[in-house]
Every structure is written in structure tokens, then in C-alpha cells.
Design an enzyme around this catalytic site. Structure first.
Site, PDB file in Angstrom:
ATOM      1  N   GLU A 147       0.848  -1.190   0.000  1.00  0.00           N
ATOM      2  CA  GLU A 147       0.000   0.000   0.000  1.00  0.00           C
ATOM      3  C   GLU A 147       0.881   1.236   0.000  1.00  0.00           C
ATOM      4  O   GLU A 147       1.899   1.280   0.695  1.00  0.00           O
ATOM      5  CB  GLU A 147      -0.905   0.015   1.232  1.00  0.00           C
ATOM      6  CG  GLU A 147      -1.821   1.230   1.322  1.00  0.00           C
ATOM      7  CD  GLU A 147      -2.580   1.299   2.635  1.00  0.00           C
ATOM      8  OE1 GLU A 147      -2.637   2.391   3.234  1.00  0.00           O
ATOM      9  OE2 GLU A 147      -3.108   0.257   3.075  1.00  0.00           O
TER      10      GLU A 147
ATOM     11  N   ARG B 237     -11.324  -2.767  14.013  1.00  0.00           N
ATOM     12  CA  ARG B 237     -11.120  -2.939  12.577  1.00  0.00           C
ATOM     13  C   ARG B 237     -11.975  -4.049  11.989  1.00  0.00           C
ATOM     14  O   ARG B 237     -11.949  -4.281  10.779  1.00  0.00           O
ATOM     15  CB  ARG B 237      -9.633  -3.186  12.291  1.00  0.00           C
ATOM     16  CG  ARG B 237      -8.773  -1.972  12.579  1.00  0.00           C
ATOM     17  CD  ARG B 237      -7.288  -2.224  12.384  1.00  0.00           C
ATOM     18  NE  ARG B 237      -6.511  -1.070  12.824  1.00  0.00           N
ATOM     19  CZ  ARG B 237      -6.159  -0.049  12.041  1.00  0.00           C
ATOM     20  NH1 ARG B 237      -6.521  -0.043  10.779  1.00  0.00           N
ATOM     21  NH2 ARG B 237      -5.450   0.953  12.523  1.00  0.00           N
TER      22      ARG B 237
ATOM     23  N   GLU C  17     -14.028   6.097   8.729  1.00  0.00           N
ATOM     24  CA  GLU C  17     -13.344   5.253   7.744  1.00  0.00           C
ATOM     25  C   GLU C  17     -14.289   4.117   7.347  1.00  0.00           C
ATOM     26  O   GLU C  17     -14.589   3.254   8.169  1.00  0.00           O
ATOM     27  CB  GLU C  17     -12.051   4.689   8.342  1.00  0.00           C
ATOM     28  CG  GLU C  17     -11.331   3.699   7.461  1.00  0.00           C
ATOM     29  CD  GLU C  17     -10.235   2.944   8.207  1.00  0.00           C
ATOM     30  OE1 GLU C  17      -9.498   2.175   7.567  1.00  0.00           O
ATOM     31  OE2 GLU C  17     -10.129   3.116   9.440  1.00  0.00           O
TER      32      GLU C  17
ATOM     33  N   ARG D  70     -14.689   0.815   5.582  1.00  0.00           N
ATOM     34  CA  ARG D  70     -13.655  -0.176   5.286  1.00  0.00           C
ATOM     35  C   ARG D  70     -14.061  -1.188   4.211  1.00  0.00           C
ATOM     36  O   ARG D  70     -13.253  -2.006   3.801  1.00  0.00           O
ATOM     37  CB  ARG D  70     -13.279  -0.915   6.576  1.00  0.00           C
ATOM     38  CG  ARG D  70     -12.655   0.007   7.606  1.00  0.00           C
ATOM     39  CD  ARG D  70     -12.389  -0.690   8.931  1.00  0.00           C
ATOM     40  NE  ARG D  70     -11.465  -1.804   8.837  1.00  0.00           N
ATOM     41  CZ  ARG D  70     -10.145  -1.693   8.791  1.00  0.00           C
ATOM     42  NH1 ARG D  70      -9.581  -0.490   8.818  1.00  0.00           N
ATOM     43  NH2 ARG D  70      -9.378  -2.768   8.724  1.00  0.00           N
TER      44      ARG D  70
END
Length: 474
Positions: free
Chosen positions: A223, A343, A362, A364
Site C-alpha cells: 500500500e 477494525r 473510515e 472499510r
């Protein structure tokens, strides 16, 4: 770099640039381009556009109404580092040449309308987006599909499956274990120099770079990071990101894929997407003392994303391969819940201290096969629907979702199980996208039919190699 048409024309003259490369995005999300001699560009190119035939662009015009025009955006210009002849690259939006109206099927036009709609609501004037697109670097890829055979082979010098392979000079090991590729140093991380060149090349193309690193999966998952930006600019940057990464990899004799799940039994590649809304230079998602210091507006934005998530995924996870990533057990966000640090939730509130400017959410679920202009616009429209209708997201889920009992887990909504399911959700739930004429019924119907005819149904017709292992001797 130049910012106005006059500055672009001066740059072309002063640097003796002979070729201008005009880039635009098709419906599925691939850059197309036309290179023109410099004398074909003048000030009218930035208002009336450069004519071209749009009949062969996927999801666009029929051959009997194919004339289109590319309108250059002067703020997107950069010298293309991959061309032997000095070439100025400029990103374009599409208009109807007969009327001068923005083309309703141009993804960049849709993104522009989404931003205009945000302003028209009075809720805010700026939508910031920060995508984090993961990818795999392979040394070889082979695939084919005919009437009597179908196969794929991908390979990487880093692939754990090569730990027993004979290699020139001897096999030195140093291959990341499955699901253990996150942040190893060299020599296990073998792509440091490659990623650095990718990152610095992006900077030359105007992308505000931040970082790069190895990702979780074996076989070269990586990434690169760039700073968040206003919605259209973030989509422009993401397209430049993909262009630079693929072309730098090719220079090294390697190949890159943004497919969400190119490898079986290891982590897939996502595109976690950070979002916030501002007005008059002030952030609107922060309120100290609330859960995760989120304002009521931010919670309602989250409520809109979660409410419309099954339909959103038709744009944010738009391939059949996307749903091979969205399965439990590989850190994939399959559960539609939010949390301030978890997460395993589909929406995470990153830890940002007490900085109002850093407060964001965020999402995901998305992956980088998405057309960013469409995906970012759809997410914004869902969030705005949540704000307008005060859709509360319910209680946060601050536990490891994967440790919940089956009874507890059954109460948590999950993402669609296939692209077909997502498309059917979009067909049933898209009124929020039509607000402000941002998306149109024509575009949504075209998107659904394109995906069914070119991806879902062709996949249904073809036997899968693993079906032979399951059923050949039945």
C-alpha cells in the site's frame, strides 16, 4: 504546476511540449486517453472541449449519437513520466457537444454534481476523502478461459508457496508467511526500492504523498499513501496513483493488480475510505464529549452509510471478485456496524486525539476496483441522506465481532454476499442517489445492466476449476 488555461498554454509554449495526452474515465473505472498535437489545444479546449467518438467507450453512447467532447481541467496537468517524448497529461470531463451540457454518464461529471448537491443543501461546502488502496505486485500472471479450459496462475518471488522452489543462485527464503506480511523489514520485504520509486513518481505527477509499506498478505501485497483531498481531487489522485504504480512496476519487469482477492486463503486488498464534511473552512464531524468525539452530524452520516450500504456496495465493491474478499476470517469488514477502534467493523472511527480537523470516519468495505468518482459520490450521497433524515446508526460495537456467538452475530447486519445481491439492493434502494439529479435513473439502470450482462451472467455460465475437484467423480 499550472492552474489556469492561460498558464497551461504558456507551459506548452515555454517547454516546447508537442504532445498533450487527454485522459478521461469510462463507466467501469478505467482511464482512457487521446493524444493530440499541441496546436489542437487552445483556450476553447477548457470550455468547449476537444471532440472525440464516444461510441466505443463502455457504458456510453450508441454509434448513432457518438459525438462527445473532452473538457480539459487545467488544475490536473502534469508531465507524464512514462512517455519518451515530453507529454503533458490533463484529466478531462465529458460534455455533450451539441448542447454544451455535462454528460450525465461521465463519472467525473457525477462527482461534480455530488459536490454541488452538498453545497446546495447548506450542510457543508467541502467533502474530504482519503482512500487507502491496497494492491499486489506479481512477477508473472497467466490466465485464459475458453470453451474447454479455464485457469489462472500468479507468482511472486515473495510468495510463501515458493519457499521450496529452486531459484537462481539458491532459494534464500525470506518469504512472508501467510497473513504475516505486515511491516517486515528487508530482506523479507523485497519491494522497498520499487515502492519508493512508485511514491516519488506519484509526487512528480502532483499527488501529495505520505508513506508506503508492505501489507498483510504474502506474495507482494503493498500500500502507498497520499493525503486526503476534496472529493474530485481525491478521485483524480487515485487514478494517478494506479497509473503510476502499474507503470513503475512494468519498468521493473513486474505487474500490479488491484483485484480484491487474487490469492486464495490469504488477505485480500481493500480501499478503506476516510470521509469528512467541512463548511467555511471548519470541520463538522467533531464534538468533544460524545462517543469517539463525533458530532451528531457525523453519527447521522454514519447512519446513512450503514442504512444504504447494501446498495452502496454496487459502486464501492463493483466486481464479482470483490465478494471473495468480503468473507469472515481475513480481516474483511463484512459486518455493518461502527466502532471507534474496531477494525472488524465496516465503519471505524480512527483515533485522532482531540484534533477537530482530524475527526473523520473510515468506511472499510470498498476496494480499488471501484470507479472512485462513482464510489466517493455514492458514499457522500448516502451520508447526506443520513444527515437530512437524522438516521441514527444505533449503538457502536466495541468488541471483536469475530468473537461473538452465532446468536449475537445474527443481530449484526452483514454485507451482500455477491455482486448480484448488491445490484439487486441498488435496484431497490437508489432514491437517495437521485437527489439533486446527481445520479440519474438512466445511469443507474445502465450500471446495473452493464454489470449483469458483462460480469455477473458471464461468470454464471462458466464452470469454475474447483467445481472439477468437487464434482468430477460424482
Amino acid at each position: 504546476m499550472a492552474q489556469t488555461p492561460q498558464e497551461i498554454l504558456s507551459l506548452i509554449k515555454d517547454q516546447g511540449i508537442k504532445i498533450i495526452d487527454l485522459k478521461f474515465i469510462d463507466t467501469p473505472g478505467t482511464w482512457q486517453h487521446l493524444s493530440v498535437y499541441y496546436d489542437q489545444i487552445d483556450e476553447s479546449s477548457f470550455t468547449d472541449g476537444v471532440p472525440f467518438d464516444g461510441s466505443s467507450i463502455r457504458g456510453w453512447k450508441a454509434i448513432n449519437e457518438s459525438d462527445m467532447s473532452m473538457v480539459l481541467d487545467p488544475t490536473t496537468a502534469w508531465i507524464d513520466p512514462f512517455m519518451e517524448e515530453p507529454t503533458l497529461s490533463v484529466i478531462c470531463s465529458i460534455i455533450e457537444p451539441r448542447t454544451g451540457e455535462p454528460y450525465s454518464r461521465c463519472p467525473r461529471v457525477i462527482a461534480s454534481k455530488a459536490v454541488d448537491y452538498l453545497k446546495s443543501t447548506g450542510i457543508g461546502d467541502t467533502a474530504f476523502v482519503g482512500p487507502e488502496a491496497e494492491f499486489f505486485i506479481f512477477d508473472n500472471v497467466q490466465f485464459d478461459q475458453t470453451e474447454h479450459q479455464g485457469f489462472y496462475i500468479v507468482d511472486s518471488v515473495e510468495g510463501r508457496w515458493n519457499s521450496g522452489r529452486e531459484e537462481p543462485g539458491g532459494n534464500l527464503g525470506y518469504k512472508p508467511r501467510y497473513k504475516e506480511g505486515y511491516f517486515p523489514v528487508a530482506p523479507t520485504d523485497s519491494s522497498q526500492d520499487l515502492r519508493t520509486e512508485m511514491l516519488l513518481t506519484m509526487a512528480k505527477c502532483g499527488v501529495p504523498i505520505e508513506k508506503h509499506h508492505h501489507e498483510v498478505a504474502t506474495g507482494g501485497q503493498c500500500e502507498l499513501g497520499f493525503r486526503f483531498a476534496e472529493l474530485i481531487k481525491a478521485a483524480d489522485y487515485l487514478m494517478t496513483y494506479k497509473y503510476c504504480i502499474k507503470n513503475v512496476a512494468k519498468r521493473y519487469g513486474k505487474t500490479v493488480t488491484f483485484m480484491p482477492k487474487p490469492l486464495f486463503n490469504d488477505n485480500g486488498s481493500g480501499m478503506h475510505t476516510h470521509q469528512s464534511i467541512w463548511k467555511d473552512g471548519q470541520p463538522l464531524f467533531f464534538q468533544e464529549g460524545n462517543y469517539a468525539d463525533l458530532s451528531e452530524m457525523a453519527l447521522h452520516y454514519i447512519g446513512g452509510i450503514l442504512r444504504h450500504a447494501p446498495a452502496l456496495l454496487a459502486f464501492t465493491n463493483p466486481t464479482t471478485n470483490s465478494y471473495k474478499r468480503l468473507v469472515p476470517g481475513f480481516e474483511a469488514p463484512v459486518n455493518l456496524a461502527y466502532s471507534q477502534g474496531n477494525r472488524s467493523a465496516s465503519i471505524r472511527i480512527p483515533l485522532s486525539g482531540k484534533s477537530p480537523k482530524a475527526k473523520r470516519l473510515e468506511f472499510r468495505c470498498p476496494d480499488a476496483t471501484a470507479n472512485p468518482y462513482l464510489a466517493f459520490s455514492a458514499m457522500l450521497m448516502a451520508g447526506l441522506d443520513g444527515i437530512k433524515n437524522k438516521i441514527h446508526p444505533g449503538e457502536p460495537l466495541d468488541v471483536d465481532i469475530y468473537d461473538l456467538t452465532p446468536e449475537e452475530l445474527a443481530k449484526v447486519p452483514s454485507t451482500p454476499g455477491s455482486l448480484l445481491d448488491a445490484l439487486e439492493a441498488l435496484r431497490a434502494d437508489h432514491e437517495f442517489l437521485l437527489q439533486g439529479n446527481v445520479f440519474t435513473e438512466d445511469f443507474i439502470n445502465t450500471w446495473i445492466e452493464y454489470k449483469l450482462d458483462n460480469e455477473v451472467n458471464p461468470m454464471r455460465l462458466r464452470p469454475h476449476p474447483y467445481e472439477f475437484a468437487l464434482y468430477y467423480d460424482c
